[in-house]
Scaffold this motif. Structure first.
Motif, PDB file in Angstrom:
ATOM      1  N   VAL A 112       0.836  -1.197   0.000  1.00  0.00           N
ATOM      2  CA  VAL A 112       0.000   0.000   0.000  1.00  0.00           C
ATOM      3  C   VAL A 112       0.871   1.247   0.000  1.00  0.00           C
ATOM      4  O   VAL A 112       1.838   1.348   0.757  1.00  0.00           O
ATOM      5  CB  VAL A 112      -0.922   0.015   1.240  1.00  0.00           C
ATOM      6  N   ALA A 113       0.529   2.207  -0.856  1.00  0.00           N
ATOM      7  CA  ALA A 113       1.296   3.445  -0.956  1.00  0.00           C
ATOM      8  C   ALA A 113       1.024   4.362   0.228  1.00  0.00           C
ATOM      9  O   ALA A 113      -0.063   4.360   0.801  1.00  0.00           O
ATOM     10  CB  ALA A 113       0.951   4.167  -2.254  1.00  0.00           C
ATOM     11  N   ALA A 114       2.029   5.155   0.583  1.00  0.00           N
ATOM     12  CA  ALA A 114       1.874   6.142   1.651  1.00  0.00           C
ATOM     13  C   ALA A 114       2.219   7.542   1.166  1.00  0.00           C
ATOM     14  O   ALA A 114       2.182   8.496   1.943  1.00  0.00           O
ATOM     15  CB  ALA A 114       2.762   5.779   2.845  1.00  0.00           C
ATOM     16  N   ASN A 115       2.569   7.670  -0.127  1.00  0.00           N
ATOM     17  CA  ASN A 115       2.892   9.001  -0.639  1.00  0.00           C
ATOM     18  C   ASN A 115       1.637   9.871  -0.633  1.00  0.00           C
ATOM     19  O   ASN A 115       0.519   9.358  -0.657  1.00  0.00           O
ATOM     20  CB  ASN A 115       3.531   8.908  -2.034  1.00  0.00           C
ATOM     21  N   GLY A 120      -2.807   5.110   0.781  1.00  0.00           N
ATOM     22  CA  GLY A 120      -3.803   4.072   1.016  1.00  0.00           C
ATOM     23  C   GLY A 120      -4.163   3.254  -0.204  1.00  0.00           C
ATOM     24  O   GLY A 120      -4.909   2.282  -0.098  1.00  0.00           O
ATOM     25  N   ARG A 121      -3.618   3.622  -1.371  1.00  0.00           N
ATOM     26  CA  ARG A 121      -3.935   2.885  -2.593  1.00  0.00           C
ATOM     27  C   ARG A 121      -2.923   1.763  -2.823  1.00  0.00           C
ATOM     28  O   ARG A 121      -1.721   1.993  -2.730  1.00  0.00           O
ATOM     29  CB  ARG A 121      -3.927   3.831  -3.800  1.00  0.00           C
ATOM     30  N   PRO A 122      -3.390   0.585  -3.136  1.00  0.00           N
ATOM     31  CA  PRO A 122      -2.463  -0.530  -3.368  1.00  0.00           C
ATOM     32  C   PRO A 122      -1.673  -0.367  -4.658  1.00  0.00           C
ATOM     33  O   PRO A 122      -2.212   0.052  -5.683  1.00  0.00           O
ATOM     34  CB  PRO A 122      -3.382  -1.750  -3.427  1.00  0.00           C
ATOM     35  N   LYS A 152       9.215  13.259   4.701  1.00  0.00           N
ATOM     36  CA  LYS A 152       8.475  13.450   5.952  1.00  0.00           C
ATOM     37  C   LYS A 152       7.361  12.427   6.133  1.00  0.00           C
ATOM     38  O   LYS A 152       6.928  12.169   7.258  1.00  0.00           O
ATOM     39  CB  LYS A 152       7.894  14.867   6.007  1.00  0.00           C
ATOM     40  N   TRP A 153       6.897  11.825   5.035  1.00  0.00           N
ATOM     41  CA  TRP A 153       5.845  10.816   5.113  1.00  0.00           C
ATOM     42  C   TRP A 153       6.411   9.394   5.033  1.00  0.00           C
ATOM     43  O   TRP A 153       5.644   8.416   5.036  1.00  0.00           O
ATOM     44  CB  TRP A 153       4.840  11.016   3.973  1.00  0.00           C
ATOM     45  N   GLY A 154       7.726   9.265   4.989  1.00  0.00           N
ATOM     46  CA  GLY A 154       8.348   7.957   4.795  1.00  0.00           C
ATOM     47  C   GLY A 154       7.982   6.917   5.842  1.00  0.00           C
ATOM     48  O   GLY A 154       7.765   5.748   5.519  1.00  0.00           O
ATOM     49  N   HIS A 155       7.894   7.353   7.117  1.00  0.00           N
ATOM     50  CA  HIS A 155       7.574   6.406   8.189  1.00  0.00           C
ATOM     51  C   HIS A 155       6.188   5.805   8.010  1.00  0.00           C
ATOM     52  O   HIS A 155       5.909   4.693   8.467  1.00  0.00           O
ATOM     53  CB  HIS A 155       7.650   7.126   9.546  1.00  0.00           C
ATOM     54  N   SER A 156       5.295   6.544   7.324  1.00  0.00           N
ATOM     55  CA  SER A 156       3.933   6.047   7.109  1.00  0.00           C
ATOM     56  C   SER A 156       3.923   4.809   6.225  1.00  0.00           C
ATOM     57  O   SER A 156       3.079   3.918   6.392  1.00  0.00           O
ATOM     58  CB  SER A 156       3.064   7.143   6.468  1.00  0.00           C
ATOM     59  N   PHE A 157       4.862   4.754   5.282  1.00  0.00           N
ATOM     60  CA  PHE A 157       4.928   3.578   4.400  1.00  0.00           C
ATOM     61  C   PHE A 157       5.256   2.333   5.216  1.00  0.00           C
ATOM     62  O   PHE A 157       4.680   1.262   4.993  1.00  0.00           O
ATOM     63  CB  PHE A 157       5.988   3.798   3.314  1.00  0.00           C
ATOM     64  N   LEU A 158       6.176   2.478   6.157  1.00  0.00           N
ATOM     65  CA  LEU A 158       6.538   1.347   7.010  1.00  0.00           C
ATOM     66  C   LEU A 158       5.380   0.966   7.928  1.00  0.00           C
ATOM     67  O   LEU A 158       5.127  -0.210   8.166  1.00  0.00           O
ATOM     68  CB  LEU A 158       7.776   1.695   7.847  1.00  0.00           C
ATOM     69  N   SER A 159       4.663   1.962   8.431  1.00  0.00           N
ATOM     70  CA  SER A 159       3.534   1.696   9.324  1.00  0.00           C
ATOM     71  C   SER A 159       2.414   0.956   8.600  1.00  0.00           C
ATOM     72  O   SER A 159       1.840  -0.003   9.132  1.00  0.00           O
ATOM     73  CB  SER A 159       2.990   3.008   9.906  1.00  0.00           C
ATOM     74  N   LEU A 160       2.103   1.406   7.393  1.00  0.00           N
ATOM     75  CA  LEU A 160       1.020   0.795   6.624  1.00  0.00           C
ATOM     76  C   LEU A 160       1.336  -0.638   6.208  1.00  0.00           C
ATOM     77  O   LEU A 160       0.437  -1.475   6.102  1.00  0.00           O
ATOM     78  CB  LEU A 160       0.730   1.628   5.368  1.00  0.00           C
ATOM     79  N   ASN A 161       2.611  -0.919   5.962  1.00  0.00           N
ATOM     80  CA  ASN A 161       2.999  -2.216   5.390  1.00  0.00           C
ATOM     81  C   ASN A 161       3.857  -3.069   6.324  1.00  0.00           C
ATOM     82  O   ASN A 161       4.454  -4.053   5.880  1.00  0.00           O
ATOM     83  CB  ASN A 161       3.753  -1.982   4.078  1.00  0.00           C
ATOM     84  N   ASP A 200       1.153 -11.966 -13.313  1.00  0.00           N
ATOM     85  CA  ASP A 200       0.153 -11.714 -14.332  1.00  0.00           C
ATOM     86  C   ASP A 200      -0.144 -10.233 -14.482  1.00  0.00           C
ATOM     87  O   ASP A 200      -0.473  -9.754 -15.549  1.00  0.00           O
ATOM     88  CB  ASP A 200      -1.160 -12.437 -13.985  1.00  0.00           C
ATOM     89  N   LYS A 201      -0.027  -9.479 -13.364  1.00  0.00           N
ATOM     90  CA  LYS A 201      -0.265  -8.043 -13.408  1.00  0.00           C
ATOM     91  C   LYS A 201       0.923  -7.320 -12.813  1.00  0.00           C
ATOM     92  O   LYS A 201       1.087  -7.269 -11.610  1.00  0.00           O
ATOM     93  CB  LYS A 201      -1.535  -7.696 -12.616  1.00  0.00           C
ATOM     94  N   PRO A 202       1.790  -6.737 -13.664  1.00  0.00           N
ATOM     95  CA  PRO A 202       3.008  -6.085 -13.190  1.00  0.00           C
ATOM     96  C   PRO A 202       2.725  -4.978 -12.189  1.00  0.00           C
ATOM     97  O   PRO A 202       1.682  -4.334 -12.220  1.00  0.00           O
ATOM     98  CB  PRO A 202       3.631  -5.526 -14.484  1.00  0.00           C
ATOM     99  N   HIS A 203       3.698  -4.780 -11.326  1.00  0.00           N
ATOM    100  CA  HIS A 203       3.611  -3.757 -10.295  1.00  0.00           C
ATOM    101  C   HIS A 203       3.852  -2.381 -10.898  1.00  0.00           C
ATOM    102  O   HIS A 203       4.721  -2.207 -11.738  1.00  0.00           O
ATOM    103  CB  HIS A 203       4.668  -4.040  -9.228  1.00  0.00           C
ATOM    104  N   ARG A 204       3.064  -1.397 -10.465  1.00  0.00           N
ATOM    105  CA  ARG A 204       3.174  -0.037 -10.981  1.00  0.00           C
ATOM    106  C   ARG A 204       3.919   0.845 -10.016  1.00  0.00           C
ATOM    107  O   ARG A 204       3.699   0.799  -8.820  1.00  0.00           O
ATOM    108  CB  ARG A 204       1.771   0.537 -11.217  1.00  0.00           C
ATOM    109  N   SER A 205       4.792   1.662 -10.547  1.00  0.00           N
ATOM    110  CA  SER A 205       5.470   2.656  -9.723  1.00  0.00           C
ATOM    111  C   SER A 205       5.168   4.021 -10.301  1.00  0.00           C
ATOM    112  O   SER A 205       5.365   4.259 -11.489  1.00  0.00           O
ATOM    113  CB  SER A 205       6.986   2.418  -9.749  1.00  0.00           C
ATOM    114  N   THR A 206       4.637   4.937  -9.487  1.00  0.00           N
ATOM    115  CA  THR A 206       4.262   6.263  -9.976  1.00  0.00           C
ATOM    116  C   THR A 206       4.811   7.340  -9.065  1.00  0.00           C
ATOM    117  O   THR A 206       4.963   7.128  -7.875  1.00  0.00           O
ATOM    118  CB  THR A 206       2.727   6.408 -10.070  1.00  0.00           C
TER     119      THR A 206
END
Length: 245
Positions: A112-115, A120-122, A152-161, A200-206
């Motif tokens: 799940v993204a935290a940017n 909150g979007r997978p 500044k939001w980096g820790h949220s990515f670790l928290s969510l995942n 089957d469905k490649p991962h997206r990076s945006t």
């Protein structure tokens, strides 16, 4: 003597702030350069930007990968590094993947993204989230957290995942990671869709949801040579078509 000790402290601090893994990125100019997390890491000196003509022998996070990144890739990451292809899922046709010489193209599992924009979007991860996730999964947690700490939001990515990353990092190979991913999705009450196999469905990076701070004291942005090369190539093709007519 005091000056010598201060120099030693400065050197130690620089080493602690430098990634132990060689990191790189192909950037095709499909997002706002001022908000691109990959470009920001480059300006911090944590990541090297590659041109289309540059090959990379390590693990590359790319939509064209067919295997999931895992602990099995750790030896390659340690020896040859980790890179990401920064592009928009909506503009994959504009990226010359066939020209990119990737040593080991890989996909990321469900996260799940935290940017800021895609919170909150997978699977809507920015470059720094993708790189950090791969590093943690491979066993380089310290370097992964070092990259996220720049935002500044980096820790949220670790928290969510946190739970998922911990489970993925215990897997020995990509097959085990896919099994963990699908088991997690099927048991999650908040997920309505059936689990999807990453192969089957490649991962997206945006980069649409990247950190928007521009006044960060970093060096000014440089021109994206890959973007220029692609534009020049298109112009040359148009000119040659006109001449042929």
């Amino acid at each position: 003597f005091i000056g010598y000790n201060l120099q030693e402290l400065n050197n130690a601090e620089e080493e602690s702030n430098s990634p132990k893994i060689q990191l790189a990125m192909w950037d095709f100019g499909q997002c706002d350069a001022k908000r691109c997390t990959g470009r920001k890491l480059s300006r911090f000196g944590l990541l090297k930007e590659l041109r289309v003509t540059n090959g990379f022998g390590g693990v590359v996070l790319s939509p064209v990968g067919t295997h999931c990144v895992s602990k099995e890739d750790h030896p390659i990451v340690q020896r040859k590094g980790l890179a990401v292809v920064d592009c928009s899922w909506a503009r994959l046709d504009d990226v010359p993947f066939v020209k990119l010489r990737c040593g080991a193209p890989r996909l990321l599992p469900w996260l799940v993204a935290a940017n800021p924009v895609n919170y909150g979007r997978p699977c809507q991860l920015s470059c720094v989230e993708a790189l950090s996730a791969a590093l943690i999964i491979c066993g380089e947690e310290e370097t992964g957290e070092l990259l996220l700490a720049k935002f500044k939001w980096g820790h949220s990515f670790l928290s969510l995942n946190r739970d998922l990353l911990k489970a993925y990092s215990k897997c020995e190979n990509g097959t085990e990671i896919i099994n963990v991913q699908n088991s997690w999705l099927s048991s999650a009450s908040s997920v309505s869709k059936s689990p999807v196999n990453v192969a089957d469905k490649p991962h997206r990076s945006t980069e649409e949801g990247s950190d928007s701070e521009s006044d960060d004291g970093l060096p000014p942005l440089e021109e994206n040579m890959n973007h220029l090369d692609l534009s020049e190539g298109e112009e040359s093709e148009e000119e040659s078509e006109t001449e042929n007519e």
